[in-house]
Design an enzyme around this catalytic site. Structure first.
Site, PDB file in Angstrom:
ATOM      1  N   LYS A  54       6.696  -6.885  46.336  1.00 32.93           N
ATOM      2  CA  LYS A  54       6.653  -7.664  45.086  1.00 32.93           C
ATOM      3  C   LYS A  54       7.983  -8.336  44.774  1.00 32.93           C
ATOM      4  CE  LYS A  54       2.524  -5.994  44.716  1.00 32.93           C
ATOM      5  NZ  LYS A  54       1.375  -6.785  45.198  1.00 32.93           N
ATOM      6  N   TYR A 268      -9.913   2.502  45.224  1.00 36.54           N
ATOM      7  CA  TYR A 268      -8.488   2.202  45.105  1.00 36.54           C
ATOM      8  C   TYR A 268      -7.706   3.446  44.704  1.00 36.54           C
ATOM      9  CZ  TYR A 268      -4.126   0.332  43.263  1.00 36.54           C
ATOM     10  OH  TYR A 268      -2.803   0.099  43.014  1.00 36.54           O
ATOM     11  N   TYR A 294      -1.343   1.586  49.649  1.00 37.81           N
ATOM     12  CA  TYR A 294      -1.371   0.289  50.344  1.00 37.81           C
ATOM     13  C   TYR A 294      -1.048   0.421  51.832  1.00 37.81           C
ATOM     14  CZ  TYR A 294      -1.608  -1.812  45.711  1.00 37.81           C
ATOM     15  OH  TYR A 294      -2.008  -2.168  44.443  1.00 37.81           O
TER      16      TYR A 294
END
Length: 338
Positions: A54, A268, A294
């Site tokens: 990010k 998730y 992830y």
């Protein structure tokens, strides 16, 4: 393709390393000792609050926020959001206030998940946290916060979850340029690029940049949340929006966007056996830490595809590590058993 015309504030350490995973490659090779050569692009080493992908997006997003006179940034994510943690760190570095809207997506109530890891770092960076239940419309929730702040004279700037819009995706267009230059300097032909995909911004930026460079490097996103049709639709739409922002409309086609959604598991942020194996293998074989949400699931996908023989012997497969290793501390039971 001139990225220098877009405002950017440098927050990370660039370029991130591109390294061979020799022991993992040998471990996964078949009985004949042949298999692909696996490489890793270390975007876990971006430097901002333990690093992560990010940071690349936030360099462009914070530049836009400051250009618009913002004094506060607002963003959203799951309870253990890596994006939220890096946003809080960037805000601290640049002297802005930060409000995080965190959604409960797993139903977990244990202290390790709700108070440790990313959540602890969010607070250390001085962010204000607002918790919302699963299923909340996060854009509406963020704009409600923004309206409240404006009512008090504040100047908020809303960053979408994952930093995934056409501004944030420029960070991974830049990463595509960086990767191709590194490979050229090393004499490395990249046959496949694989990474975790969720909010679509990382994959969209990579696809847009690599297509614009005519690199012929295929990108495979291993989804950690959405089913295939929804994932590919989101990536394609954002890739085309990003390309248009660059003045390169119509260069990204459907065939450029590929997602594999076979490794999500029950949902998730919920552990899978493949994720646990992948985290352990990377730690034991390479001394590199993945994250459980992830990169762990994406590496589980890569490992399984290697075992299926999906990559030619001697081909070069680059795994882009999107960071988030601090999230390991939110999953002690899943990762310490056995």
């Amino acid at each position: 393709m001139n990225l220098a015309r877009f405002p950017r504030i440098r927050l990370g350490h660039w370029p991130t390393p591109l390294e061979p995973l020799k022991r993992l490659s040998a471990h996964l090779a078949g009985p004949d000792g042949k298999g692909p050569n696996i490489w890793i692009k270390r975007d876990d080493c971006t430097g901002l609050s333990t690093g992560g992908n990010k940071t690349r997006k936030l360099e462009y997003l914070f530049a836009d926020a400051i250009a618009n006179g913002a004094d506060t940034v607002i963003t959203a994510g799951a309870t253990q959001s890596n994006h939220a943690r890096q946003t809080a760190a960037a805000a601290a570095k640049l002297g802005l206030h930060c409000v995080l809207v965190l959604e409960d997506r797993t139903g977990r109530r244990d202290e390790a998940y709700t108070q440790s890891a990313n959540v602890m770092l969010d607070r250390l960076h001085g962010a204000a946290i607002e918790h919302v239940p699963e299923g909340t419309d996060m854009m509406v929730a963020m704009h409600d916060v923004a309206q409240r702040l404006r009512g008090g004279g504040g100047k908020p700037y809303v960053i979408p979850g994952g930093g995934s819009n056409a501004i944030g995706s420029l960070g991974y267009v830049n990463a595509a340029l960086e990767l191709v230059a590194q490979a050229a300097d090393m004499g490395l032909r990249i046959d496949h690029l694989i990474h975790a995909t969720g909010s679509a911004g990382t994959q969209s930026g990579l696809v847009t940049g690599l297509v614009a460079l005519s690199s012929d490097i295929p990108v495979l996103g291993i989804s950690v949340s959405k089913p295939q049709a929804a994932m590919e639709e989101a990536v394609l739409a954002l890739s085309q929006e990003t390309a248009a922002r660059l003045g390169l409309s119509d260069i990204v086609k459907c065939e450029h966007v590929v997602a594999n959604c076979s490794y999500i598991g029950q949902g998730y942020g919920l552990p899978t056996e493949g994720m646990v194996e992948a985290v352990r293998l990377m730690a034991e074989q390479e001394g590199i830490l993945l994250d459980p949400v992830y990169s762990g699931k994406a590496m589980a996908g890569l490992i399984d595809l290697v075992r299926q023989g999906r990559f030619a012997a001697g081909s070069n497969v680059v795994f882009l590590h999107t960071g988030g290793t601090v999230g390991l501390f939110a999953y002690p039971e899943a990762l310490s058993a056995g």
